[in-house]
Design a protein around this motif. Structure first.
Motif, PDB file in Angstrom:
ATOM      1  N   GLU A   1       0.792  -1.230   0.000  1.00 43.34           N
ATOM      2  CA  GLU A   1       0.000   0.000   0.000  1.00 43.34           C
ATOM      3  C   GLU A   1       0.828   1.287   0.000  1.00 43.34           C
ATOM      4  O   GLU A   1       0.563   2.181  -0.806  1.00 43.34           O
ATOM      5  N   PRO A   2       1.817   1.454   0.892  1.00 47.14           N
ATOM      6  CA  PRO A   2       2.577   2.716   0.851  1.00 47.14           C
ATOM      7  C   PRO A   2       3.406   2.882  -0.425  1.00 47.14           C
ATOM      8  O   PRO A   2       3.621   4.004  -0.887  1.00 47.14           O
ATOM      9  N   LEU A   3       3.839   1.778  -1.000  1.00 49.86           N
ATOM     10  CA  LEU A   3       4.579   1.860  -2.263  1.00 49.86           C
ATOM     11  C   LEU A   3       3.642   2.280  -3.390  1.00 49.86           C
ATOM     12  O   LEU A   3       3.990   3.137  -4.214  1.00 49.86           O
ATOM     13  N   ALA A   4       2.444   1.701  -3.425  1.00 45.20           N
ATOM     14  CA  ALA A   4       1.455   2.080  -4.429  1.00 45.20           C
ATOM     15  C   ALA A   4       1.064   3.544  -4.259  1.00 45.20           C
ATOM     16  O   ALA A   4       0.894   4.272  -5.249  1.00 45.20           O
ATOM     17  N   ALA A   5       0.947   4.000  -3.015  1.00 46.44           N
ATOM     18  CA  ALA A   5       0.612   5.398  -2.753  1.00 46.44           C
ATOM     19  C   ALA A   5       1.713   6.321  -3.265  1.00 46.44           C
ATOM     20  O   ALA A   5       1.426   7.383  -3.837  1.00 46.44           O
ATOM     21  N   ALA A   6       2.973   5.935  -3.081  1.00 51.63           N
ATOM     22  CA  ALA A   6       4.093   6.745  -3.570  1.00 51.63           C
ATOM     23  C   ALA A   6       4.069   6.831  -5.093  1.00 51.63           C
ATOM     24  O   ALA A   6       4.314   7.896  -5.666  1.00 51.63           O
ATOM     25  N   LEU A   7       3.759   5.721  -5.747  1.00 53.81           N
ATOM     26  CA  LEU A   7       3.664   5.716  -7.211  1.00 53.81           C
ATOM     27  C   LEU A   7       2.517   6.610  -7.680  1.00 53.81           C
ATOM     28  O   LEU A   7       2.668   7.386  -8.629  1.00 53.81           O
ATOM     29  N   THR A   8       1.379   6.514  -7.022  1.00 50.84           N
ATOM     30  CA  THR A   8       0.222   7.323  -7.388  1.00 50.84           C
ATOM     31  C   THR A   8       0.527   8.805  -7.198  1.00 50.84           C
ATOM     32  O   THR A   8       0.208   9.629  -8.064  1.00 50.84           O
ATOM     33  N   GLU A   9       1.170   9.142  -6.089  1.00 47.31           N
ATOM     34  CA  GLU A   9       1.528  10.532  -5.818  1.00 47.31           C
ATOM     35  C   GLU A   9       2.494  11.069  -6.870  1.00 47.31           C
ATOM     36  O   GLU A   9       2.445  12.247  -7.227  1.00 47.31           O
ATOM     37  N   ALA A  10       3.352  10.207  -7.388  1.00 49.17           N
ATOM     38  CA  ALA A  10       4.307  10.617  -8.423  1.00 49.17           C
ATOM     39  C   ALA A  10       3.672  10.716  -9.799  1.00 49.17           C
ATOM     40  O   ALA A  10       4.292  11.145 -10.765  1.00 49.17           O
ATOM     41  N   GLY A  11       2.399  10.299  -9.910  1.00 46.19           N
ATOM     42  CA  GLY A  11       1.693  10.397 -11.180  1.00 46.19           C
ATOM     43  C   GLY A  11       1.653   9.120 -11.987  1.00 46.19           C
ATOM     44  O   GLY A  11       1.287   9.124 -13.164  1.00 46.19           O
ATOM     45  N   TYR A  12       1.994   7.989 -11.350  1.00 46.14           N
ATOM     46  CA  TYR A  12       2.019   6.697 -12.030  1.00 46.14           C
ATOM     47  C   TYR A  12       1.212   5.686 -11.233  1.00 46.14           C
ATOM     48  O   TYR A  12       1.774   4.753 -10.658  1.00 46.14           O
ATOM     49  N   PRO A  13      -0.101   5.841 -11.182  1.00 42.32           N
ATOM     50  CA  PRO A  13      -0.889   4.897 -10.384  1.00 42.32           C
ATOM     51  C   PRO A  13      -0.799   3.479 -10.949  1.00 42.32           C
ATOM     52  O   PRO A  13      -0.917   3.295 -12.163  1.00 42.32           O
ATOM     53  N   PRO A  14      -0.557   2.513 -10.097  1.00 48.38           N
ATOM     54  CA  PRO A  14      -0.490   1.127 -10.567  1.00 48.38           C
ATOM     55  C   PRO A  14      -1.863   0.632 -11.021  1.00 48.38           C
ATOM     56  O   PRO A  14      -2.891   1.046 -10.464  1.00 48.38           O
ATOM     57  N   ALA A  15      -1.855  -0.257 -11.996  1.00 48.38           N
ATOM     58  CA  ALA A  15      -3.092  -0.906 -12.421  1.00 48.38           C
ATOM     59  C   ALA A  15      -3.580  -1.788 -11.284  1.00 48.38           C
ATOM     60  O   ALA A  15      -2.792  -2.276 -10.471  1.00 48.38           O
ATOM     61  N   ALA A  16      -4.881  -2.001 -11.230  1.00 43.24           N
ATOM     62  CA  ALA A  16      -5.451  -2.865 -10.196  1.00 43.24           C
ATOM     63  C   ALA A  16      -4.881  -4.266 -10.341  1.00 43.24           C
ATOM     64  O   ALA A  16      -4.642  -4.733 -11.460  1.00 43.24           O
ATOM     65  N   GLU A  17      -4.675  -4.912  -9.221  1.00 41.96           N
ATOM     66  CA  GLU A  17      -4.157  -6.282  -9.243  1.00 41.96           C
ATOM     67  C   GLU A  17      -5.213  -7.200  -9.847  1.00 41.96           C
ATOM     68  O   GLU A  17      -6.385  -7.076  -9.545  1.00 41.96           O
ATOM     69  N   GLY A  18      -4.733  -8.097 -10.700  1.00 40.00           N
ATOM     70  CA  GLY A  18      -5.641  -9.006 -11.374  1.00 40.00           C
ATOM     71  C   GLY A  18      -6.104 -10.089 -10.494  1.00 40.00           C
ATOM     72  O   GLY A  18      -7.006 -10.783 -10.619  1.00 40.00           O
TER      73      GLY A  18
END
Length: 67
Positions: free
Chosen positions: A50-67
Motif C-alpha cells: 500500500e505505501p509503495l502504491a501510494a508513492a507511485l500514485t503521488e508521483a503520477g504513475y498509479p499502478p493498475a489494479a491487481e488481477g
C-alpha cells in the motif's frame, strides 16, 4: 517482500527515473527494477504494498489494479 506493479502510464526514460525515485523515497533500502518495455516495476522492500502504491500514485504513475 517482493511486489510487482503494472504501470500503464509509464512511457519513457523520464518516467522510469521518476518511478525509481518515488519508490526509493518511500523506502531508501528497497531494491527497484523498472522495465519500460513491460511497463512494470519490481520492488523488494520491507514495506507492504500500500505505501509503495501510494508513492507511485503521488508521483503520477498509479499502478493498475491487481488481477
Amino acid at each position: 517482500m517482493h511486489h510487482l506493479f503494472t504501470l500503464p502510464d509509464m512511457s519513457c526514460g523520464h518516467c522510469v527515473a521518476a518511478i525509481a525515485q518515488a519508490l526509493k523515497a518511500a523506502d531508501a533500502q528497497a531494491g527497484v527494477e523498472v522495465d519500460l518495455q513491460a511497463r512494470t516495476a519490481a520492488v523488494d522492500s520491507a514495506l507492504p504494498r500500500e505505501p509503495l502504491a501510494a508513492a507511485l500514485t503521488e508521483a503520477g504513475y498509479p499502478p493498475a489494479a491487481e488481477g
